[in-house]
Design a protein around this motif. Sequence first.
Motif: not given
Length: 439
Positions: A15-16, A18-20, A23, A25-26, A107, A109, A113
Amino acid sequence: MSTEALPENVFVTFEQISKAIGSPEALGNLDEAANKDTSIDPVQRGAIMAGVGHVLRQLQEAESRAGAKVLTTPHDAKAARLQSLVASGEAAKLSFQALPTGGYEAMFDTSDWGGWASVVWEKLKHLVPHDMVRPKSDHAAPFADKARIAVVGDWGTGLYGAPKIAEAILKDPDPFEIIMHLGDVYYSGTRAEVDSRFLKTWPRPRGAICRALNSNHEMYSGGDAYFDRILPSFGQDGSYFAYQNAHWTLIGLDVAYHDHAIDDEQVGWVLEVVRKAGDRKIVLFSHHQLYSNIESEQGDKLWSHARFGELLGSKRIFAWYWGHEHRCTIYEAPDQNFGIWARCIGHGGMPQSRDLTIDLPRATGAPYARADWRSCGPLTVLGNPLPSAVVLEGRNEFIVGEEDKFSPHGYAVLTFDGPHLEEEVRSATGVAIYSKRLA
C-alpha cells in the motif's frame, strides 16, 4: 516521528509503495525526472518507466502470498531497492505504526514529489555492482578436528525468530568454532540495513570465527555494504572461502555475485582447493540452492557450468548446505546425479507461508518425532532425479497474531569429530528437533 530517529525493524507494505511510486503524483514526477536524465538513451528511459508496473506487481504478489502484514520482498532488485528507499526515510516524510506481528510499518508521505521522484529514478536505473572481493589464497584455513559450526540462512530481518536464534547461539554452553550466515539481509542489503538488521545483533561467541556468504538481496543494492562492511567486520578476505582439518574441507561459495551462478575464476579456485584436499570429504555452503523439490527456481546454471558441473558429476562433494528458500528441507539420501547430501537451511528469519507444505503428509520415524516434519516424495527436476525429502512444518510462535500462517524459524549445528559429522536442526530457541550422523 522525524526521520532523524527512525525506529529499527521498519518495513514497507505494498500500500505504501503503491502510494510512493504508483500514484498520479509519483508517476507524473517520475516521468519528468526520467526525461531530464540525459545519461541514458530514450529507449532505456522508456523501458525503465514501463517496468514500474512490473515492480508494483512483484511487490503486490509477494505480500499477497504472505497473507499478512509481515516483512515481505520479491526476488526483484528494483523492488527491493525501492522498499529500502521508503524504509530509510530518504527524501520523504515517514510516520510509523507498530504492528503486533513485530516491527513498524512505514507510512509514506512527501511534500516534495519532484525531489522524491529524482531519488526513485536513480534507484530504478541499472546499478553498477561493487567489484567482487576474492580470497588472497587457495590454501584452506585450518579448523579443529573436533569442532562445532552454527549455520543460519536468510537471517537478516532483525525480526521474528532471528533475534531468538542469536540469543540461542550465544547461550549455547558448548563452544562454536565458526558461525556462518548463508546470506540475505533485507530488503536490499543497504548499509543501514546491514548495520541494524545484521551486524548489530549477529551472535559473536567468544573465540568464534564469523563468516558470511554473498546473496541476491545483498547484491540488489550493488553489494557495497556486504563487501565494505560485513567482510571487514568478520575479518573475511573474500566472498568465498575454505577451511580444512585432517578429515574435512569446507568451502563457502559466492553464487550470488552472478545471480544463482558461479564465475570461471572462482571455479578454478574451487578446483584447486578440492585438489589440495586429497581424500578429505568436501562440504559446500552457498546462498542459492543447487535444486529444490518445492520451488520452481533451480540451480541449473550451477550444474551446467562445464568445469563446475564436471566436479559435481564426479560425486566428489559429500554434502551441501544452502539457503534462499525460507524453509528447512532435509533430503533423505544423496541425489542420483551428484551424490550430494543436500540441505536447505533458509529459515533463519524471513516469514514463509505454509501454503505449499501444510497439506503434505507427516514424516514418520524416530528422527522426525521432535517436530512437525512433512514428507516430499522423490521427483525429477530438469533431468536430475531427487530423493525424497522432509520439510519443517508447523506454526511460527514469533510472528504474533499470525502464528498459524508461517512455518518455524531455526538454524543448524554441525559437529565435526574426526571423520564423523553429526548434523542437528534446532528451533529458534535452540532446541534440537532433528539429528543425523552423516559420516
